[in-house]
Design an enzyme around this catalytic site. Structure first.
Site, PDB file in Angstrom:
ATOM      1  N   ASP A   1      11.596 -34.673 -11.567  1.00 21.81           N
ATOM      2  CA  ASP A   1      11.339 -34.902 -12.985  1.00 21.81           C
ATOM      3  C   ASP A   1      12.563 -34.379 -13.733  1.00 21.81           C
ATOM      4  O   ASP A   1      12.835 -33.165 -13.701  1.00 21.81           O
ATOM      5  CB  ASP A   1      10.065 -34.147 -13.409  1.00 21.81           C
ATOM      6  CG  ASP A   1       9.710 -34.390 -14.877  1.00 21.81           C
ATOM      7  OD1 ASP A   1      10.623 -34.668 -15.687  1.00 21.81           O
ATOM      8  OD2 ASP A   1       8.514 -34.286 -15.206  1.00 21.81           O
TER       9      ASP A   1
ATOM     10  N   ASN B   1      19.090 -43.006 -14.213  1.00 25.02           N
ATOM     11  CA  ASN B   1      18.395 -44.191 -14.717  1.00 25.02           C
ATOM     12  C   ASN B   1      17.122 -43.855 -15.495  1.00 25.02           C
ATOM     13  O   ASN B   1      16.716 -44.613 -16.377  1.00 25.02           O
ATOM     14  CB  ASN B   1      18.051 -45.095 -13.518  1.00 25.02           C
ATOM     15  CG  ASN B   1      17.008 -46.131 -13.860  1.00 25.02           C
ATOM     16  OD1 ASN B   1      17.309 -47.159 -14.452  1.00 25.02           O
ATOM     17  ND2 ASN B   1      15.753 -45.862 -13.511  1.00 25.02           N
TER      18      ASN B   1
ATOM     19  N   TYR C   1      15.542 -44.335 -29.880  1.00 26.34           N
ATOM     20  CA  TYR C   1      16.096 -44.787 -28.596  1.00 26.34           C
ATOM     21  C   TYR C   1      17.605 -45.064 -28.727  1.00 26.34           C
ATOM     22  O   TYR C   1      18.402 -44.650 -27.873  1.00 26.34           O
ATOM     23  CB  TYR C   1      15.347 -46.053 -28.165  1.00 26.34           C
ATOM     24  CG  TYR C   1      15.800 -46.643 -26.862  1.00 26.34           C
ATOM     25  CD1 TYR C   1      15.367 -46.115 -25.647  1.00 26.34           C
ATOM     26  CD2 TYR C   1      16.650 -47.748 -26.827  1.00 26.34           C
ATOM     27  CE1 TYR C   1      15.781 -46.661 -24.444  1.00 26.34           C
ATOM     28  CE2 TYR C   1      17.063 -48.301 -25.632  1.00 26.34           C
ATOM     29  CZ  TYR C   1      16.618 -47.758 -24.442  1.00 26.34           C
ATOM     30  OH  TYR C   1      17.037 -48.309 -23.251  1.00 26.34           O
TER      31      TYR C   1
ATOM     32  N   LYS D   1      20.801 -43.106 -26.771  1.00 19.03           N
ATOM     33  CA  LYS D   1      21.850 -43.749 -25.972  1.00 19.03           C
ATOM     34  C   LYS D   1      23.243 -43.532 -26.595  1.00 19.03           C
ATOM     35  O   LYS D   1      24.232 -43.488 -25.865  1.00 19.03           O
ATOM     36  CB  LYS D   1      21.546 -45.239 -25.783  1.00 19.03           C
ATOM     37  CG  LYS D   1      20.240 -45.509 -25.021  1.00 19.03           C
ATOM     38  CD  LYS D   1      20.232 -44.967 -23.597  1.00 19.03           C
ATOM     39  CE  LYS D   1      19.030 -45.481 -22.793  1.00 19.03           C
ATOM     40  NZ  LYS D   1      18.961 -44.981 -21.417  1.00 19.03           N
TER      41      LYS D   1
ATOM     42  N   VAL E   1      16.217 -56.406 -20.038  1.00 15.13           N
ATOM     43  CA  VAL E   1      15.674 -56.641 -18.699  1.00 15.13           C
ATOM     44  C   VAL E   1      14.145 -56.736 -18.716  1.00 15.13           C
ATOM     45  O   VAL E   1      13.470 -55.974 -19.422  1.00 15.13           O
ATOM     46  CB  VAL E   1      16.110 -55.495 -17.749  1.00 15.13           C
ATOM     47  CG1 VAL E   1      15.753 -55.836 -16.306  1.00 15.13           C
ATOM     48  CG2 VAL E   1      17.609 -55.227 -17.872  1.00 15.13           C
TER      49      VAL E   1
ATOM     50  N   THR F   1      11.224 -55.580 -17.715  1.00  9.76           N
ATOM     51  CA  THR F   1      10.571 -54.415 -17.082  1.00  9.76           C
ATOM     52  C   THR F   1       9.445 -53.953 -18.002  1.00  9.76           C
ATOM     53  O   THR F   1       9.284 -54.474 -19.117  1.00  9.76           O
ATOM     54  CB  THR F   1      11.553 -53.230 -16.914  1.00  9.76           C
ATOM     55  OG1 THR F   1      11.955 -52.792 -18.225  1.00  9.76           O
ATOM     56  CG2 THR F   1      12.766 -53.590 -16.095  1.00  9.76           C
TER      57      THR F   1
END
Ligand code: NDP
Length: 321
Positions: free
Chosen positions: A101, A128, A240, A244, A277, A279
């Site tokens: 974790d 990731n 978010y 990044k 992507v 996901t």
């Protein structure tokens, strides 16, 4: 007005065509196997992937293992991680599982001690693990702290813990941080509005962990007291995007700190955007498959004659921060 709309549509069409063309080029590039003299790695090469029980991380683990590297597939949940590793092991791949974790220092310490004892260290680290609460055009900051902690602090925790474990290697050890174009400093549509702050975050020579942390903390305070909407932060997926921005800035900072390591002990650290992507994170609404999204991570991890560090990539090409 009608003209403008047509122009905009043309531009969109052209962008779509360019994307599709690059997608086809990459699909071709992926079909070309690495030659014997390019393969600096072997089954002794150890790659660690965080958040690899599903999505892009699972595919990164899968594709690295297909190239003949030993992959340590990690996940915070033991049962799901073991299940994911089993899928790859049943395909005959060298994949082992360990719990990790990225927000739990005890878990990181236990993992690092285990990897040191069993494998002597790490050759490739893929950061990731990530989290985004918003899907599509939503922009709630209710989970801003979790988003920023997972994406930025989680990456930072792993970089700090792994650097002393990176194995000396003539081809250079590799760290790849999975980032996003949403974290671009100079994106046309989604960026921090304060020019001076952007310039400071862009300047690889003067950037510091204190500056990145202070930027993030300022946003988190505003997210708590509700004043963030007037803070000049990125407008799209604000928490978010900022997480990044921080990952990208931190990548450049660490690249600078690692630049003086001697030949044979080099560590190359870069970040990349996997594209949009399909996901869980996007509600499976992306444009590309997890296999395609994993591609640039594999390319950066295995690149022969690697000399690049502190850069940002997408679709196997360098892009602007
Ligand atoms: P998923 O939501 O499918 O996977 C995220 C993974 O991160 C899961 O395995 C999750 O584990 C893991 N994770 C979350 N928190 C932690 C933690 N504290 N410790 C360890 N693992 C954790 O998302 P994607 O595969 O789409 O995303 C992977 C990366 O790609 C992220 O960094 C994301 O920001 C980035 N990215 C994705 C894009 C996309 O379009 N999908 C676009 C740009 C970047 P669990 O299953 O336990 O929750």
């Amino acid at each position: 007005m009608a003209d403008l709309t047509e122009k905009q549509m043309d531009k969109r069409e052209r962008a779509k065509e360019r994307r599709e063309k690059r997608r086809q080029e990459i699909s071709l590039l992926r079909s070309i196997p690495y030659s014997e003299h390019q393969r600096w790695w072997s089954a002794e090469t150890i790659a660690v992937v965080t958040g690899a029980n599903r999505g892009i991380g699972f595919e990164i683990a899968h594709q690295l293992a297909l190239q003949g590297v030993t992959v340590v597939l990690t996940s915070r949940e033991i049962a799901v991680g073991e299940e994911s590793a089993k899928v790859l092991q049943e395909g005959g791949l060298k994949v082992v599982f360990h719990q990790l974790d990225v927000l739990d220092q005890e878990s990181i310490d236990t993992f690092c001690a285990w990897i040191k004892e069993n494998y002597g260290g790490i050759d490739i680290l893929i950061n990731n693990a990530g989290f985004n609460h918003n899907v599509g055009s939503e922009n709630s900051v209710e989970f801003a702290e979790k988003v920023i902690k997972t994406n930025y602090n989680g990456t930072k925790n792993m970089v700090k813990a792994a650097i002393p474990l990176m194995k000396p290697n003539a081809a250079g050890a590799r760290i790849v941080n999975v980032s996003s174009r949403l974290g671009r400093l100079n994106g046309r549509k989604n960026r921090i509005s304060d020019d001076a702050l952007r310039q400071k975050l862009e300047d690889a020579d003067s950037i510091s962990e204190e500056l990145i942390d202070a930027t993030i903390n300022k946003f988190l305070e505003q997210a708590k007291d509700g004043s963030w909407t007037d803070g000049g932060w990125p407008q799209n997926n604000t928490d978010y995007s900022l997480s990044k921005v921080a990952v990208n800035a931190y990548t450049r900072l660490v690249a600078r700190e690692l630049a003086d390591r001697p030949e044979g002990e080099k560590i190359f650290i870069n970040c990349y955007c996997p594209g949009w992507v399909k996901t869980a994170m996007t509600g499976w609404a992306g444009q590309v498959t997890p296999e395609e999204g994993a591609d640039t991570a594999i390319w950066l991890s295995l690149l022969p004659d690697m000399r690049i560090s502190g850069k940002f990539f997408a679709e196997r090409r360098e892009i602007h921060f």
